[in-house]
Design an enzyme around this catalytic site. Structure first.
Site, PDB file in Angstrom:
ATOM      1  CB  CYS B 108      -0.911   0.035   1.223  1.00 36.01           C
ATOM      2  SG  CYS B 108      -1.887   1.550   1.284  1.00 36.01           S
ATOM      3  CB  CYS B 111      -1.656   4.693   4.583  1.00 41.60           C
ATOM      4  SG  CYS B 111      -3.251   4.156   3.969  1.00 41.60           S
ATOM      5  CB  SER B 112      -0.248   0.587   6.430  1.00 41.02           C
ATOM      6  OG  SER B 112      -1.116   1.343   7.248  1.00 41.02           O
ATOM      7  CB  CYS B 113      -4.837  -0.355   2.478  1.00 41.17           C
ATOM      8  SG  CYS B 113      -5.415   1.343   2.641  1.00 41.17           S
TER       9      CYS B 113
END
Lengths: 110, 204
Positions: B108, B111-113
């Site tokens: 991702c 961000c950090s999906c």
């Protein structure tokens, strides 16, 4: 043996706590996850140039700072409340004898 | 972290971020926006109920049952919902299959999906700037750093997750494990293999 690596979702309790606060607020309908993702993504990318995210502390510090601003902008919290409660908690820890549970009632144990 | 408890009479003073989180929680609870008990429940869920084993269960079943696999690939969300593995944030999950021609790897960049219901909370490296910025640019180099070397004619496809779509890699099962039963297969499937950062049987 391959799948035995210990699954450690959170390295610090406060990481778990901020994660849970965010998920809970979303599930209660206080904000849309997409909106949060956008704001958080923007915060992560602007941070990219200053200090790299190397560990979970770096990551959750940005999460915390962004969430505070996000909730402040949405009128869900007031910045001065956070400052006040921060000081209250600090005082509570300093005033609670070691080994006893710390809560805001211990604010002025002296 | 604070220390020297013995020298001070008071409780261990938490770090500033810890105090900040407590302050935020207090403010939100006093404003009636959160229920502290619900927070404990969420943490318990992510610590004890959700994790890479969920994803591994799905993958092992897909390997063993061609019909299930077909359904999983084409009708992913209803299948996952039957297992109770659905996104609490309403996201969709897409399964991407590794083949001799294509190796998939997930990131991702924003961000950090991540497919939380199937893999739990992402590892530190997945959230790092280094991984997020580099894997799109130089996927083969990143893979080799993870210890994954692919044949030259295998293409690498990088999937960039979003808040709406998260990906899970369906790894290839090496022939030598063809006779494994479901439980044995589940043990083989690492979290990293389901992100595309490892191969099956590739101990790192």
């Amino acid at each position: 043996m391959i799948n035995k690596a210990e699954y450690r979702p959170f390295n610090e309790p406060w990481h778990a706590q901020i994660f849970a606060i965010t998920v809970h607020l979303n599930e209660q309908g206080h904000f849309n996850w997409n909106d949060w993702s956008k704001v958080f993504g923007a915060a992560l990318s602007s941070k990219g140039s200053e200090k790299l995210i190397i560990n979970d502390d770096d990551y959750y510090l940005i999460w915390l700072k962004t969430l505070e601003k996000f909730l402040g902008d949405a009128g869900k919290i007031q910045p001065n409340e956070i400052i006040q409660y921060f000081q209250d908690w600090r005082a509570a820890f300093l005033n609670t004898p070691h080994g006893q549970p710390v809560n805001l009632a211990n604010l002025s144990a002296d | 972290m604070p220390h020297d408890i013995e020298k001070h009479g008071h409780s261990l003073l938490p770090s500033d971020p810890e105090l900040k989180v407590k302050a935020l929680e207090t403010a939100l609870a006093k404003n009636g926006l959160i229920d502290p008990a619900a927070l404990d429940e969420i943490i318990d869920t992510y610590q004890n109920k959700i994790g890479p084993k969920n994803g591994a269960t799905i993958i092992a079943k897909a390997w063993l049952d061609q019909n299930f696999k077909n359904d999983l690939m084409t009708n992913t969300m209803p299948i996952l919902e039957k297992f109770g593995f659905f996104g609490r944030q309403g996201e969709h999950i897409q399964i991407v299959e590794n083949t001799p021609e294509v190796h998939n790897i997930v990131v991702c960049t924003l961000c950090s999906c991540y497919p939380w219901p199937l893999l739990g909370i992402p590892p530190t490296w997945y959230k790092s700037d280094a991984y997020r910025s580099r894997v799109v640019r130089e996927p083969r180099k990143c893979l080799s750093e993870f210890g994954v070397t692919l044949p030259n004619n295998t293409k690498v496809r990088v999937w960039d997750s979003t808040a709406e779509i998260r990906y899970l890699v369906l790894p290839m099962l090496p022939k030598k494990y063809k006779d494994f039963d479901k439980e044995q297969l589940i043990e083989l499937i690492s979290r990293d293999a389901m992100i595309g950062a490892a191969l099956i049987g590739n101990v790192t």
